[in-house]
Scaffold this active site. Sequence first.
Site, PDB file in Angstrom:
ATOM      1  N   GLU A 248       0.854  -1.021  -0.059  1.00  0.00           N
ATOM      2  CA  GLU A 248      -0.038  -0.176  -0.179  1.00  0.00           C
ATOM      3  C   GLU A 248       0.927   1.234  -0.040  1.00  0.00           C
ATOM      4  OE1 GLU A 248      -1.354   3.347   1.217  1.00  0.00           O
ATOM      5  OE2 GLU A 248      -1.745   2.338   3.050  1.00  0.00           O
ATOM      6  N   CYS A 282      -1.535   8.774   3.679  1.00  0.00           N
ATOM      7  CA  CYS A 282      -1.603   8.322   2.192  1.00  0.00           C
ATOM      8  C   CYS A 282      -2.990   8.949   1.558  1.00  0.00           C
ATOM      9  CB  CYS A 282      -1.466   6.738   2.012  1.00  0.00           C
ATOM     10  SG  CYS A 282      -2.522   5.714   2.730  1.00  0.00           S
TER      11      CYS A 282
END
Length: 486
Positions: A248, A282
């Site tokens: 990720e 993120c």
Amino acid sequence: MAYSMYIDGAWYAPGDTFPVINPADGAEWTQVANADRPATVQAIESAAAAANGWANLPHTERARYLLKAADIVEARRDNLVDSLVDEAGSWIGKAMFESGYVPGIFRAATAAAYQTSGEILPSEHDKVSMVQRCPLGVVSVISPWNFPALLSARGFAVALAVGNSVVLKPSEETPVSGGVFFAEVFEEAGLPPGVLNVVTCSRERVTDVGEELVSNPHVRGISFTGSTAVGREIASRAGFLLKKACVELGGKDALLILDDADLDRAVNAATFGSFMHQGQICMSVERIIAAESLAEEFSGRFAANARRLKSGNPRDLGCPIGPIINERQLEKIRTQVEDARDRGAKVLAGGTSNGNFYDATVLTEVTADMQVYSEETFGPVAAVITAADDDEAIAIANDTEYGLSAGIITADEERGLEVARRLHTGMAHVNDSSVNDEPHVPFGGMKSSGLGRHGGRASVDTFTEMRWITLERGGRHYPPPFLEPK
């Protein structure tokens, strides 16, 4: 006080340590054991030795350890909050959220222990034909510094639940809240030795330790959360070695404000999405794509809201803009904002810093030739871009190598869903910020934002191997030439 590593159910201090710095004041917060490659091998071998016993333990017993760990985290929540504030530079509100979220990750993971189900397939030979989900064995988990407790827990909780043993390497910026804390928790929970190992190392040793965590033959799966550049290398290496990898990575996430949007909702979603944890998420809103008809009003209100956000002592609830994690990241933010200024962007709020604190910043008249348009910022900077219609807004949102998350603000839910379907992102949220997460959802991105998914059933697939097993009951006839003569 110096923190040790945790290998094979014991605390291991190699003698060499490295400093952990409080990003709010630049002072040394603590010292932590500095692993080298041999120590990492030792941790992996410990995990390999424990793997079969853990995998063969009844799933109810594995679930029990995770439930116990959740209770211990809740009992030690104040300790975790302190570490998150002092080590990660978390605003106290963010630290309270993160520490409260982690027990839910463990409790949700216990459900995965019950979900490693297979299926029975038909067989033309009347075999009993079964598909099973089996643990990989040893899983390496490499976690980041921005949400160190949450993202470490997400990286290993389901892996443990479905029967893997784990070697966890937290970020060198947050080795305690991202690693040592969990070793203490699971030691208290009575987890069998070797099932969870924690190795910590300095930036200077990350390459050697990381290479071992990916390449060691005992390791069959890798969970990585971090930068796209490092994630590409890990996924590439894992692919070459034919190992499963779930990575990720970064994002350049957009909030699309359509021409029928409720501006109150839009301003609040943009403010939270852009500036929560100083934009060091993120999923942060880094690009706001606003319909031309309301862009001016939105930008003015958004900038005013940003100017109200104070930076300062992260233990003060009134100072939600905490410190940037380190000088390298601060310089990256400064460079992008100065580049935008030089190329004609207007700074409606912020654009200034004090020590490691960078003020909430709003840029308008942002164009595609600016770094802030395409490069991940990972700081409290929001770029407002205008679009003539939905098609242009979608094109701008998709004009990036990243594809993690997005938000769409509109009064028409069906319109919002149609826009969401056309975005090249792993996740999209109508009438909400791009910053969203729940322990059981399939979390992950497309394109340069990652490969694979964490959470719920997705994590079960990520951390298990599919096997086909049959039981022959006499219905299969081999060709006569191969039969033993009677």
